[in-house]
Design an enzyme around this catalytic site. Structure first.
Site, PDB file in Angstrom:
ATOM      1  N   ASP A 167      -5.281  -7.966 -10.800  1.00 33.58           N
ATOM      2  CA  ASP A 167      -5.244  -6.500 -10.790  1.00 33.58           C
ATOM      3  C   ASP A 167      -6.393  -5.945 -11.629  1.00 33.58           C
ATOM      4  O   ASP A 167      -6.350  -5.983 -12.860  1.00 33.58           O
ATOM      5  CB  ASP A 167      -3.891  -6.017 -11.339  1.00 33.58           C
ATOM      6  CG  ASP A 167      -3.777  -4.481 -11.355  1.00 33.58           C
ATOM      7  OD1 ASP A 167      -4.764  -3.795 -11.007  1.00 33.58           O
ATOM      8  OD2 ASP A 167      -2.695  -3.978 -11.730  1.00 33.58           O
TER       9      ASP A 167
ATOM     10  N   SER B 296      -0.310   4.972  -7.779  1.00 36.73           N
ATOM     11  CA  SER B 296       0.102   4.125  -8.901  1.00 36.73           C
ATOM     12  C   SER B 296      -0.718   4.400 -10.163  1.00 36.73           C
ATOM     13  O   SER B 296      -0.310   4.007 -11.248  1.00 36.73           O
ATOM     14  CB  SER B 296       0.017   2.657  -8.517  1.00 36.73           C
ATOM     15  OG  SER B 296      -1.252   2.354  -7.977  1.00 36.73           O
TER      16      SER B 296
ATOM     17  N   HIS C 108      -5.269  -0.999 -12.043  1.00 37.99           N
ATOM     18  CA  HIS C 108      -4.482  -0.336 -13.091  1.00 37.99           C
ATOM     19  C   HIS C 108      -4.987  -0.778 -14.460  1.00 37.99           C
ATOM     20  O   HIS C 108      -5.742  -1.739 -14.560  1.00 37.99           O
ATOM     21  CB  HIS C 108      -3.002  -0.711 -12.937  1.00 37.99           C
ATOM     22  CG  HIS C 108      -2.495  -0.448 -11.556  1.00 37.99           C
ATOM     23  ND1 HIS C 108      -2.307  -1.437 -10.626  1.00 37.99           N
ATOM     24  CD2 HIS C 108      -2.176   0.706 -10.949  1.00 37.99           C
ATOM     25  CE1 HIS C 108      -1.887  -0.900  -9.489  1.00 37.99           C
ATOM     26  NE2 HIS C 108      -1.803   0.409  -9.659  1.00 37.99           N
TER      27      HIS C 108
END
Ligand SMILES: *[C@@H]1O[C@H](CO)[C@@H](O)[C@H](O)[C@H]1NC(C)=O
Ligand SMILES: *[C@@H]1O[C@H](CO)[C@@H](O)[C@H](O)[C@H]1NC(C)=O
Ligand SMILES: *[C@@H]1O[C@H](CO)[C@@H](O)[C@H](O)[C@H]1NC(C)=O
Ligand SMILES: *[C@@H]1O[C@H](CO)[C@@H](O)[C@H](O)[C@H]1NC(C)=O
Ligand SMILES: *[C@@H]1O[C@H](CO)[C@@H](O)[C@H](O)[C@H]1NC(C)=O
Ligand SMILES: *[C@@H]1O[C@H](CO)[C@@H](O)[C@H](O)[C@H]1NC(C)=O
Length: 413
Positions: A388, A139, A391
């Site tokens: 998160d 990702s 990312h």
């Protein structure tokens, strides 16, 4: 997650202790909320302050970008509207209501003293005219690919050629930039190698990884790729059974099976080596290896809304890389060098390292944190919330990866 296994990479007890973290990480890695945006053409944006531009200072000088510091530069990464660009919603921090925007106001200043020019969509597209630029990996590969697609779309028309029907997974995407006949694609291959199990279906208990073969989808398209950006690493920490053909060569973090735990480093190296060998034949091209991008779950909790609540980059010396981060970075650099050696300097395939580990490690402020979900505090602050710290927000620090990619692709050979 990153801090956990790095303490005792091979110890089962550590893995058990980290079990909760790993599960939460998997959720982040594969199953964030569905994207509903389907942007087609993105309008030109007014974000960029045209007076704030370093374009004239660029132009092919070689420079060492891996060491440096983040310096205050108001508006530097306000270059596109991620909502209009249709990025994965979990990384569209502005849409999701993140109130502080200071993370958009920093640029990377290389220690070598040279200037890293701001991203220049026209120069980038000119450098890859007529070519297929592919991102292959986990990702973080997708995060970098979406950043590039948006940076380019802010200045030139683009068409979404393909998005997987399972839009929320964004496993395969392709954009076309017709003015320069450029295609940009992203291929989901979190182990680079062929893998089944959890990486394909979150409800499966572990991964089955075949280290002797590249993942099917990118392997099928490999002969169309002129620029390939490889970016993987985070999945190597999950439980897996590793194969060489039909033979099991070992497991990782999978104590139930009666096989040797071979850790993460050796399969990681083998996956890169196998992928570089695959890309060494077929056609002349540039293969760029993006190094490991560290996470910032500062207290090892992935459900704590304050896990990456810092509002500014780390300063030099404030944050050291841990053992795992150093190791994964080194393996990528070593394998790039080994591949270049195997093919000699006159080879038609060029291998380059996009060394982002340090600059990414210094950006705890650039992740979505709780703003991976829309208006996360609408019902107050809960003790446990999805967060998160892996990312980067789009726009955000990952745009700098593509500023350096541009320099790699335009530098004199
Ligand atoms: C652009 O940036 C410069 C320097 O930071 C500033 O003086 C100027 O007011 C800005 N212009 C606009 C239109 O924001
Ligand atoms: C970004 O674009 C969306 C529409 O796609 C719009 O609603 C939003 O206001 C824009 N955001 C900014 C900061 O301009
Ligand atoms: C995913 O795995 C679960 C359990 O093994 C299975 O029931 C389900 O059908 C699988 N889903 C897909 C899309 O393959
Ligand atoms: C995989 O098996 C082949 C043939 O059995 C062997 O030549 C090769 O060295 C093995 N690769 C690894 C990484 O073990
Ligand atoms: C596990 O492997 C060891 C050594 O190869 C063997 O002695 C043992 O019987 C195996 N246990 C099971 C449950 O298969
Ligand atoms: C690179 O080396 C591999 C073998 O190691 C070879 O098959 C391939 O043809 C070489 N490619 C180029 C472009 O030299």
């Amino acid at each position: 997650m990153a801090a956990c296994p790095s303490l005792h990479p091979l110890s089962t007890s550590t893995w058990l202790a980290c079990g909760f973290l790993s599960l939460a990480l998997l959720h982040l890695l594969c199953c964030s909320p569905p994207a509903t945006q389907d942007a087609v053409f993105t309008p030109l944006l007014q974000y960029v302050n045209a007076t704030y531009s370093y374009l004239s200072s660029g132009g092919g000088q070689s420079c060492e970008y891996s060491e440096g510091r983040w310096v205050w530069a108001p508006g530097h990464v306000r270059r596109y509207n991620a909502t209009a660009c249709g990025v994965k919603e979990g990384q569209d921090c502005l849409r999701n209501g993140r109130p502080d925007t200071g993370y958009l106001d920093w640029r990377w200043q290389p220690a070598a003293g040279c200037r890293l020019p701001a991203f220049d969509a026209a120069a980038f597209l000119a450098a890859v005219r007529g070519k297929h630029v592919s991102f292959v990996g986990d990702s973080m590969a997708r995060n970098q690919a979406e950043s590039l697609a948006c940076l380019l779309s802010a200045a030139f028309p683009r068409r979404v050629v393909h998005r997987d029907p399972e839009a929320h997974r964004h496993q395969f995407m392709r954009w076309a930039f017709p003015t320069h006949d450029v295609t940009v694609s992203v291929y989901w291959a979190p182990y680079l190698a062929r893998a089944t199990g959890k990486s394909e279906n979150y409800s499966m208990p572990y991964n089955l990884v075949y280290l002797d073969a590249p993942a099917d989808r990118w392997a099928a398209d490999a002969d169309t790729m002129d620029v390939v950006v490889l970016s993987a690493g985070h999945w190597l920490l999950n439980s897996a059974v590793y194969h060489n053909g039909s033979e099991v060569v070992g497991v990782h973090a999978h104590p139930e099976l009666n096989h040797t735990d071979i850790g993460y480093a050796s399969p990681f190296r083998q996956a890169y080596r196998m992928s570089l060998e695959r890309l060494s034949s077929g056609r002349p091209r540039t293969v760029v290896l993006t190094t490991f991008s560290p996470t910032h779950f500062e207290n090892n909790r992935m459900d704590d809304p304050t896990a990456c609540a810092k509002k500014a980059p780390y300063k030099e010396g404030e944050k050291e890389l841990n053992r795992l981060e150093k190791e994964l970075r080194s393996i990528v650099i070593e394998e790039a060098e080994a591949a270049a050696q195997r093919n000699g300097t006159s080879g038609a395939v060029r291998f380059e390292v996009l060394d982002v580990t340090k600059l990414a490690a210094m950006r705890p402020d650039g992740h979505p944190g709780p703003y991976m979900n829309r208006d996360p505090f609408a019902h107050g602050v809960l003790e446990r919330m999805q967060t998160d710290c892996l990312h980067f927000c789009l726009p955000g620090p990952v745009d700098t990866f593509n500023e350096i990619l541009q320099q790699i692709l335009t530098k004199r050979r």
